[in-house]
Motif scaffolding. Structure first.
Motif, PDB file in Angstrom:
ATOM      1  N   PHE A   1       0.829  -1.204   0.000  1.00 55.70           N
ATOM      2  CA  PHE A   1       0.000   0.000   0.000  1.00 55.70           C
ATOM      3  C   PHE A   1       0.864   1.254   0.000  1.00 55.70           C
ATOM      4  N   SER A   2       1.935   1.214   0.784  1.00 54.36           N
ATOM      5  CA  SER A   2       2.804   2.387   0.877  1.00 54.36           C
ATOM      6  C   SER A   2       4.191   1.930   1.310  1.00 54.36           C
ATOM      7  N   ILE A   3       5.215   2.557   0.768  1.00 51.54           N
ATOM      8  CA  ILE A   3       6.596   2.250   1.138  1.00 51.54           C
ATOM      9  C   ILE A   3       7.189   3.458   1.837  1.00 51.54           C
ATOM     10  N   ASN A   4       7.748   3.244   3.006  1.00 48.41           N
ATOM     11  CA  ASN A   4       8.409   4.315   3.741  1.00 48.41           C
ATOM     12  C   ASN A   4       9.874   4.394   3.348  1.00 48.41           C
ATOM     13  N   ALA A   5      10.530   3.240   3.306  1.00 47.43           N
ATOM     14  CA  ALA A   5      11.953   3.235   2.987  1.00 47.43           C
ATOM     15  C   ALA A   5      12.349   1.880   2.431  1.00 47.43           C
ATOM     16  N   MET A   6      13.402   1.885   1.665  1.00 47.64           N
ATOM     17  CA  MET A   6      14.048   0.661   1.205  1.00 47.64           C
ATOM     18  C   MET A   6      15.540   0.817   1.426  1.00 47.64           C
ATOM     19  N   GLY A   7      16.213  -0.298   1.455  1.00 52.69           N
ATOM     20  CA  GLY A   7      17.641  -0.181   1.664  1.00 52.69           C
ATOM     21  C   GLY A   7      18.346  -1.514   1.694  1.00 52.69           C
ATOM     22  N   TRP A   8      19.577  -1.452   2.175  1.00 46.03           N
ATOM     23  CA  TRP A   8      20.445  -2.620   2.187  1.00 46.03           C
ATOM     24  C   TRP A   8      21.147  -2.741   3.534  1.00 46.03           C
TER      25      TRP A   8
ATOM     26  N   ALA B   1      22.965   1.149   3.605  1.00 48.93           N
ATOM     27  CA  ALA B   1      22.385   2.369   3.051  1.00 48.93           C
ATOM     28  C   ALA B   1      20.877   2.235   3.015  1.00 48.93           C
ATOM     29  N   THR B   2      20.209   3.355   3.222  1.00 45.77           N
ATOM     30  CA  THR B   2      18.758   3.385   3.111  1.00 45.77           C
ATOM     31  C   THR B   2      18.337   4.615   2.335  1.00 45.77           C
ATOM     32  N   ILE B   3      17.140   4.539   1.775  1.00 47.13           N
ATOM     33  CA  ILE B   3      16.580   5.678   1.061  1.00 47.13           C
ATOM     34  C   ILE B   3      15.082   5.706   1.323  1.00 47.13           C
ATOM     35  N   THR B   4      14.585   6.884   1.661  1.00 49.12           N
ATOM     36  CA  THR B   4      13.167   7.013   1.944  1.00 49.12           C
ATOM     37  C   THR B   4      12.396   7.279   0.651  1.00 49.12           C
TER      38      THR B   4
ATOM     39  N   THR C   1      33.073  -7.688   1.742  1.00 48.56           N
ATOM     40  CA  THR C   1      32.561  -9.041   1.533  1.00 48.56           C
ATOM     41  C   THR C   1      31.527  -9.390   2.595  1.00 48.56           C
ATOM     42  N   ALA C   2      30.349  -9.787   2.133  1.00 49.89           N
ATOM     43  CA  ALA C   2      29.247 -10.087   3.040  1.00 49.89           C
ATOM     44  C   ALA C   2      28.049 -10.571   2.225  1.00 49.89           C
ATOM     45  N   VAL C   3      27.056 -11.034   2.929  1.00 48.23           N
ATOM     46  CA  VAL C   3      25.752 -11.250   2.314  1.00 48.23           C
ATOM     47  C   VAL C   3      24.970  -9.946   2.458  1.00 48.23           C
ATOM     48  N   TYR C   4      24.477  -9.454   1.355  1.00 49.25           N
ATOM     49  CA  TYR C   4      23.749  -8.196   1.347  1.00 49.25           C
ATOM     50  C   TYR C   4      22.251  -8.490   1.271  1.00 49.25           C
ATOM     51  N   TYR C   5      21.513  -7.860   2.178  1.00 47.01           N
ATOM     52  CA  TYR C   5      20.079  -8.085   2.283  1.00 47.01           C
ATOM     53  C   TYR C   5      19.325  -6.801   1.946  1.00 47.01           C
ATOM     54  N   CYS C   6      18.425  -6.923   1.018  1.00 48.36           N
ATOM     55  CA  CYS C   6      17.521  -5.824   0.716  1.00 48.36           C
ATOM     56  C   CYS C   6      16.381  -5.833   1.725  1.00 48.36           C
ATOM     57  N   TYR C   7      15.943  -4.653   2.107  1.00 49.25           N
ATOM     58  CA  TYR C   7      14.797  -4.606   2.995  1.00 49.25           C
ATOM     59  C   TYR C   7      13.852  -3.491   2.574  1.00 49.25           C
ATOM     60  N   LEU C   8      12.637  -3.619   3.023  1.00 53.92           N
ATOM     61  CA  LEU C   8      11.596  -2.640   2.720  1.00 53.92           C
ATOM     62  C   LEU C   8      10.784  -2.405   3.989  1.00 53.92           C
ATOM     63  N   ARG C   9      10.487  -1.186   4.252  1.00 49.16           N
ATOM     64  CA  ARG C   9       9.571  -0.836   5.343  1.00 49.16           C
ATOM     65  C   ARG C   9       8.334  -0.238   4.706  1.00 49.16           C
ATOM     66  N   GLY C  10       7.207  -0.894   4.912  1.00 46.65           N
ATOM     67  CA  GLY C  10       6.010  -0.420   4.255  1.00 46.65           C
ATOM     68  C   GLY C  10       4.741  -0.913   4.911  1.00 46.65           C
ATOM     69  N   ILE C  11       3.639  -0.489   4.339  1.00 50.35           N
ATOM     70  CA  ILE C  11       2.318  -0.919   4.771  1.00 50.35           C
ATOM     71  C   ILE C  11       1.740  -1.797   3.669  1.00 50.35           C
ATOM     72  N   VAL C  12       1.298  -2.965   4.030  1.00 53.63           N
ATOM     73  CA  VAL C  12       0.709  -3.863   3.042  1.00 53.63           C
ATOM     74  C   VAL C  12      -0.788  -3.979   3.301  1.00 53.63           C
ATOM     75  N   ALA C  13      -1.497  -4.381   2.292  1.00 53.31           N
ATOM     76  CA  ALA C  13      -2.942  -4.515   2.384  1.00 53.31           C
ATOM     77  C   ALA C  13      -3.317  -5.499   3.488  1.00 53.31           C
ATOM     78  N   GLY C  14      -4.273  -5.083   4.304  1.00 50.78           N
ATOM     79  CA  GLY C  14      -4.758  -5.964   5.352  1.00 50.78           C
ATOM     80  C   GLY C  14      -4.026  -5.848   6.665  1.00 50.78           C
ATOM     81  N   ARG C  15      -2.995  -5.024   6.722  1.00 52.30           N
ATOM     82  CA  ARG C  15      -2.242  -4.832   7.955  1.00 52.30           C
ATOM     83  C   ARG C  15      -2.168  -3.361   8.316  1.00 52.30           C
ATOM     84  N   LEU C  16      -2.056  -3.116   9.613  1.00 48.24           N
ATOM     85  CA  LEU C  16      -1.934  -1.754  10.101  1.00 48.24           C
ATOM     86  C   LEU C  16      -0.495  -1.480  10.471  1.00 48.24           C
TER      87      LEU C  16
END
Length: 121
Positions: free
Chosen positions: A29-36, A49-52, A90-105
């Motif tokens: 529904f909405s994304i606040n930030a994404m990053g690594w 790193a993150t980006i809003t 050298t590392a495992v890099y993980y993408c992440y997202l902070r957001g609101i999805v349908a059906g959740r508050l």
């Protein structure tokens, strides 16, 4: 739910470059930030790193001047351009997202499976 698909990891020599991509899909529904984040063997996961949604960025000190995070809001995709790579990246890099999805508050965090980045000396 949310799916995050990463691409772009691999093996590179010190001083080289890699570009990571992460595409988000699902009932977002909405994304606040994404990053690594990244996690090296024997170490805790750390923010890289993150980006809003508004374009504000934040970097770990070791990445400043070498890494650039960017985002395509229309595609729900985040990129990490990594230049002047060092063995300590050298590392495992993980993408992440902070957001609101349908059906959740409220905001939730979602994580990709991770992609290996190996920098040889």
């Amino acid at each position: 739910q949310v799916q995050l698909v990463e691409s772009g990891g691999g093996l590179v020599q010190a001083g080289g470059s890699l570009r990571l991509s992460c595409a988000a899909s699902g009932s977002i529904f909405s994304i606040n930030a994404m990053g690594w984040y990244r996690q090296a063997p024997g170490k805790q996961r750390e923010l890289v790193a993150t980006i809003t949604s508004g374009g504000s960025t934040n970097y770990v000190d070791s990445a400043k001047g070498r890494f650039t995070i960017s985002r395509d809001n229309a595609k729900n995709t985040v990129y990490l351009q990594m230049n002047s790579l060092k063995p300590e990246d050298t590392a495992v890099y993980y993408c992440y997202l902070r957001g609101i999805v349908a059906g959740r508050l409220g905001w939730d965090d979602y994580w990709a499976q991770g992609t290996q980045v190996t920098v040889s000396s």
